[in-house]
Design an enzyme around this catalytic site. Structure first.
Site, PDB file in Angstrom:
ATOM      1  N   GLU A  94      60.151  25.370  81.027  1.00 16.98           N
ATOM      2  CA  GLU A  94      61.364  25.859  80.352  1.00 16.98           C
ATOM      3  C   GLU A  94      62.512  24.852  80.323  1.00 16.98           C
ATOM      4  OE1 GLU A  94      59.615  27.557  82.631  1.00 16.98           O
ATOM      5  OE2 GLU A  94      58.684  29.064  81.335  1.00 16.98           O
ATOM      6  N   GLU A 111      49.259  37.340  77.854  1.00 17.46           N
ATOM      7  CA  GLU A 111      48.785  35.979  78.157  1.00 17.46           C
ATOM      8  C   GLU A 111      47.743  35.522  77.138  1.00 17.46           C
ATOM      9  OE1 GLU A 111      50.207  34.156  80.244  1.00 17.46           O
ATOM     10  OE2 GLU A 111      50.947  35.334  81.943  1.00 17.46           O
ATOM     11  N   ASP A 159      62.299  37.858  79.786  1.00 21.67           N
ATOM     12  CA  ASP A 159      62.515  36.612  79.013  1.00 21.67           C
ATOM     13  C   ASP A 159      62.100  36.566  77.544  1.00 21.67           C
ATOM     14  OD1 ASP A 159      59.843  36.627  79.929  1.00 21.67           O
ATOM     15  OD2 ASP A 159      59.961  34.731  81.003  1.00 21.67           O
ATOM     16  N   ARG A 192      48.700  32.333  74.774  1.00 24.39           N
ATOM     17  CA  ARG A 192      47.937  31.103  75.075  1.00 24.39           C
ATOM     18  C   ARG A 192      46.787  30.913  74.090  1.00 24.39           C
ATOM     19  NH1 ARG A 192      48.638  29.925  81.413  1.00 24.39           N
ATOM     20  NH2 ARG A 192      50.139  31.537  81.817  1.00 24.39           N
TER      21      ARG A 192
HETATM   22  C1  DMJ Z   1      54.100  30.296  79.849  1.00 19.63           C
HETATM   23  O1  DMJ Z   1      52.932  31.022  79.740  1.00 19.63           O
HETATM   24  C2  DMJ Z   1      55.069  30.686  78.748  1.00 19.63           C
HETATM   25  O2  DMJ Z   1      56.064  29.724  78.609  1.00 19.63           O
HETATM   26  C3  DMJ Z   1      55.696  32.031  79.027  1.00 19.63           C
HETATM   27  O3  DMJ Z   1      56.682  32.337  78.062  1.00 19.63           O
HETATM   28  C4  DMJ Z   1      56.314  32.060  80.395  1.00 19.63           C
HETATM   29  N1  DMJ Z   1      55.386  31.667  81.426  1.00 19.63           N
HETATM   30  C5  DMJ Z   1      54.659  30.426  81.248  1.00 19.63           C
HETATM   31  C6  DMJ Z   1      55.411  29.188  81.648  1.00 19.63           C
HETATM   32  O4  DMJ Z   1      56.302  29.330  82.642  1.00 19.63           O
END
Ligand code: DMJ
Length: 436
Positions: free
Chosen positions: A342, A83, A211, A87
């Site tokens: 997404e 994270e 993912d 971010r």
């Molecule tokens: C975000 O922090 C990013 O897109 C991550 O890849 C997946 N989770 C959240 C949004 O859903």
């Protein structure tokens, strides 16, 4: 104009955060306070910074810059490596690329130096958590999470390219070399990997915990300018896409990406999180063989339609988080919505690819639903349950970083961030491509 409406939404989100949660990670709009979910680094500010810049919100951007200039990462707090990377580090590098203002690169370096101890394992596979002050690192459960250990390459390699310091690249590429050694034939890895024994277990998924591992195989190749030095990433990604095809099933009239249980059976569940897949397929299609290109684009189109329908079929036109097949039809499994980006991300990529105006309409319908049901007096909130309309109390930082940015770009000129010059990290922070 639609672009202006999105910009106004950003301003509303930002001003509310500024008023009630400045310096804290995220705003709780209903109770009008801030919460620190990411170590108190002001996650919303850094996540939102490039969006402010792109939207031309200069006064707001300057205030964010001043905040970043004063940041001190010597905090006794155990952060989530993934994270914090996508971010915070991603936001800093992206803002540096957009502005060429050295302060952002300096801060990116300071932060990354405090994240590096997470990689000190015998296999190079990082732990998921690291204390910013002491450098102590660990996993909450024994194993590391696939999406977390494999969604760091873009940021750390970009940082090496910009600073000339190879240590960042070497750490993430050592981990990837280990992954390459255990990479299965079908390119699909279980979501838990033990960093000591390399034991792998649990399901295979393109939803949460799996993912963005797949996304970054492709994007590390794109970031590196698709040269020989990064060819291995592309090969792994194509293998994973062959694996992905085995998870695609039709439950009329739509196609879904299902999961695979550890016993090898298909499990008929799809998360909204997996709606990033069409965007990834579009990005990967540009350099694919004719046959693969057709396959990727066919699937991208099908799944974007599926994902849009997650929104359209909801009583408030806002998707739930998880859907499952109940033997008769796909139904909601987890009814919450946390304003995830997404589907809009994929709509944006499909629009860039096709210029088909239907995608702009789809994006607009989603935006209007957020305006109607998520906008509150002091920001935007998600929903505990989209079937009852019960709201939650959180304005996610990625709502400003991703959801509103993809919407803004959907109604902007197509050549702002050409896919051959910029690559969006998984948090929608655009990073300049530098060939390796
Ligand atoms: C975000 O922090 C990013 O897109 C991550 O890849 C997946 N989770 C959240 C949004 O859903």
């Amino acid at each position: 104009q639609r672009r202006e409406r999105v910009r106004a939404a950003m301003l509303h989100a930002w001003t509310s955060y500024e008023k009630f949660a400045w310096g804290e990670d995220e705003l709780q709009p209903l109770t009008k306070n801030g919460v620190n979910s990411f170590g108190g680094l002001g996650a919303t500010i850094i996540d939102a910074m490039d969006t402010l810049y792109i939207m031309g919100l200069h006064t707001q951007f300057q205030k964010a810059r001043t905040f970043v200039a004063g940041l001190n990462f010597n905090i006794n707090y155990e952060v989530n490596l993934f994270e914090t990377t996508v971010r915070i580090l991603g936001g800093l590098i992206s803002t540096y690329d957009l502005t060429k203002d050295d302060i952002f690169l300096t801060k990116a370096r300071q932060l990354a130096d405090r994240l590096l101890p997470a990689f000190n394992t015998e296999t190079g596979i990082p732990y998921g958590r690291v204390n910013l002050a002491s450098g102590e690192a660990r996993n909450l459960v024994g194993a590391s999470v696939l999406a977390e250990l494999g969604t760091l390459q873009v940021e750390f390699i970009a940082l090496s390219q910009r600073t000339g310091l190879q240590k960042y690249r070497i750490k993430v590429e050592t981990a990837m070399r280990t992954i390459q050694k255990i990479f299965p034939k079908d390119g699909l890895l279980p979501v838990y990997i033990d960093p000591h024994t390399l034991q792998r277990y649990d399901k295979v998924t393109f939803g949460g915990t799996g993912d963005s591992f797949y996304e970054y195989l492709l994007k590390t190749w794109v970031l590196g300018g698709k040269t020989q030095a990064v060819q291995g990433y592309r090969q792994m990604w194509e293998r994973s896409m062959d694996g992905l095809m085995t998870l695609i099933k039709k439950k009329a009239p739509y196609y879904y990406v299902f999961e695979r249980n550890s016993n090898g059976d298909l499990f008929p569940k799809m998360e909204e999180l997996a709606c990033f897949v069409p965007a990834m397929l579009v990005l990967g299609s540009y350099d694919a063989s004719a046959q693969k290109k057709n396959q990727y684009l066919w699937l991208a189109q099908q799944l974007t339609t599926t994902c849009y329908n997650f929104f359209y079929s909801s009583p408030i036109r806002i998707a739930a988080d998880t859907y499952i097949y109940n033997g008769k039809e796909m139904t909601i499994q987890d009814p919450k919505n946390i304003m995830r980006p997404e589907t809009l991300e994929s709509i944006f990529y499909m629009w860039q690819l096709t210029n088909n105006k239907a995608y702009r309409e789809w994006g607009w319908n989603i935006f209007l639903a957020y305006e109607k049901y998520s906008r509150v007096e002091n920001g935007y909130v998600g929903h505990v349950d989209v079937t009852t309309g019960k709201k939650d109390n959180k304005m996610q930082s990625y709502f400003l970083a991703e959801t509103l940015k993809y919407l803004f770009l959907l109604y902007s000129s197509s050549d702002n961030f050409p896919f051959n010059q910029w690559v969006f990290n998984t948090e929608a922070h655009p990073i300049k491509i530098i060939p390796r």
